[in-house]
Design an enzyme around this catalytic site. Sequence first.
Site, PDB file in Angstrom:
ATOM      1  N   SER A 239     -38.140  15.150 -11.057  1.00 16.71           N
ATOM      2  CA  SER A 239     -36.993  15.180 -11.953  1.00 16.71           C
ATOM      3  C   SER A 239     -36.559  16.625 -12.155  1.00 16.71           C
ATOM      4  CB  SER A 239     -37.360  14.567 -13.295  1.00 16.71           C
ATOM      5  OG  SER A 239     -38.181  15.468 -14.001  1.00 16.71           O
ATOM      6  N   LYS A 240     -35.538  16.784 -12.966  1.00  7.02           N
ATOM      7  CA  LYS A 240     -34.995  18.123 -13.203  1.00  7.02           C
ATOM      8  C   LYS A 240     -36.053  19.102 -13.721  1.00  7.02           C
ATOM      9  CE  LYS A 240     -30.172  17.230 -14.074  1.00  7.02           C
ATOM     10  NZ  LYS A 240     -29.346  16.717 -15.123  1.00  7.02           N
ATOM     11  N   ARG A 241     -37.022  18.554 -14.406  1.00  7.91           N
ATOM     12  CA  ARG A 241     -38.112  19.390 -14.913  1.00  7.91           C
ATOM     13  C   ARG A 241     -38.737  20.229 -13.802  1.00  7.91           C
ATOM     14  NH1 ARG A 241     -42.580  17.123 -15.627  1.00  7.91           N
ATOM     15  NH2 ARG A 241     -41.894  15.090 -14.914  1.00  7.91           N
TER      16      ARG A 241
END
Length: 435
Positions: A239-241
């Site tokens: 994910s963007k994390r």
Amino acid sequence: MKTKTRFAPSPTGYLHVGGARTALYSWLFTRHSGGEFVLRIEDTDLERSTQEAIDAIMEGLNWLNLDWDEGPHFQTKRFDRYNSVIDHMLENGTAYRCYCSKQRLEKLRETQIANGEKPRYDGHCRDQVDKHDINKPSVVRFRNPQQGSVIFDDMIRGPIKFSNMELDDLIIRRTEGSPTYNFCVVIDDWDMEITHVIRGEDHINNTPRQINILQALGAPIPQYAHVSMILGEDNKKLSKRHGAVSVMQYRDKGYLPEALLNYLVRLGWSHGDQEIFSLAQMKTHFSLGAVSKSASAFNTKKLRWLNHHYINHLPPEKVATYLSWHVEKQGIDTQGGPPLVEIVKLLGERCETLKEMAESCRYFYQELTEFDVDAAKKHLKQAAHQPLTIVAAKLAEIDEWKVEKYPQCITKHGNGVTNKYGKSRNATTCRGHRR
Ligand code: GLU
Ligand code: ZN
């Protein structure tokens, strides 16, 4: 039979690496056998779909050089077709109108949950076709078989079986008249004559429903292959994390499309222990049977290693064209400096990304205005003052900047080592004095 695959993104965001890998596998599979590749934009979710995302997805595919033979098709442009099939299904009884109120469905759901059952439509309107006022609001549901099961032989995962008991009668047209997602996919795959549906594993549960609808329509059933997820380096869903997930962010970080493609193809697929694959080799060797069933974790170190490989093994002219984008992005004017292809040859060995290379080549084109603070601390000590003053004075005396001249200024015996570009980096920072 000629194969035909498709990539069918929902344009709710950029092209992420998971989508890119699915597109790559789908593309490779069909290119392997000289088949066709379709791009289909699944934009039926009007609230979440954006033109920006459509552009970003196409930009990503273009950057990766994944070309399509047909499309982009847009589902929103095909509503008439979907609705005419639904009307036909209502006539032949493979679909029916459901007049159940929201309240009834909510109550049903609550009761099922309270009884520990999986919430599902109970078929209330299935056999009441003539008992309703056709002008009342209704949805259209697919008449799913109630007995038996759906089995499909997933080309990556092997046989997968769903009991029809688990599948309720899916809404295929909403009250306000719009067809629903799974139905559009089915009609598209049918109309576009897709032979192999290669997509993310999150669609496994849709497959038995789609197969049942295709069967009710008398349409051929494509073969299915569900590709596993990509995880982050911490083994959690990517994910963007995890930093970059959009394909274009990899370009921005200085990766070559060749490296990213090579990385993605190996992320979940193997061919012996070969690591480096040109596009042509990928096309020759790719097979779905060798795609892994388990999720794969992203490994930036390996991507960097591959990028370094391609920086040094692609024709330098090609790397230079990619590099020019980065150089321009960093506001470096290369006029009056060495051609970028020379930069690639000179700095390739020590750079893992083109962004690094663009940063490092700045001194070939611009005055030195900033110091690397850490390097300055390390080298500009009191002891260096005197030798540097001498060198500076000697360099200033050079009238013609020839490579043979400056070793004499720098080393005691005049046999200093120059880099393979044949110039000292200090010399090239002096504008207007290059050879
Ligand atoms: N639109 C779906 C997605 O973006 C793909 C559907 C499919 O490939 O069947 O996840
Ligand atoms: Zn109903």
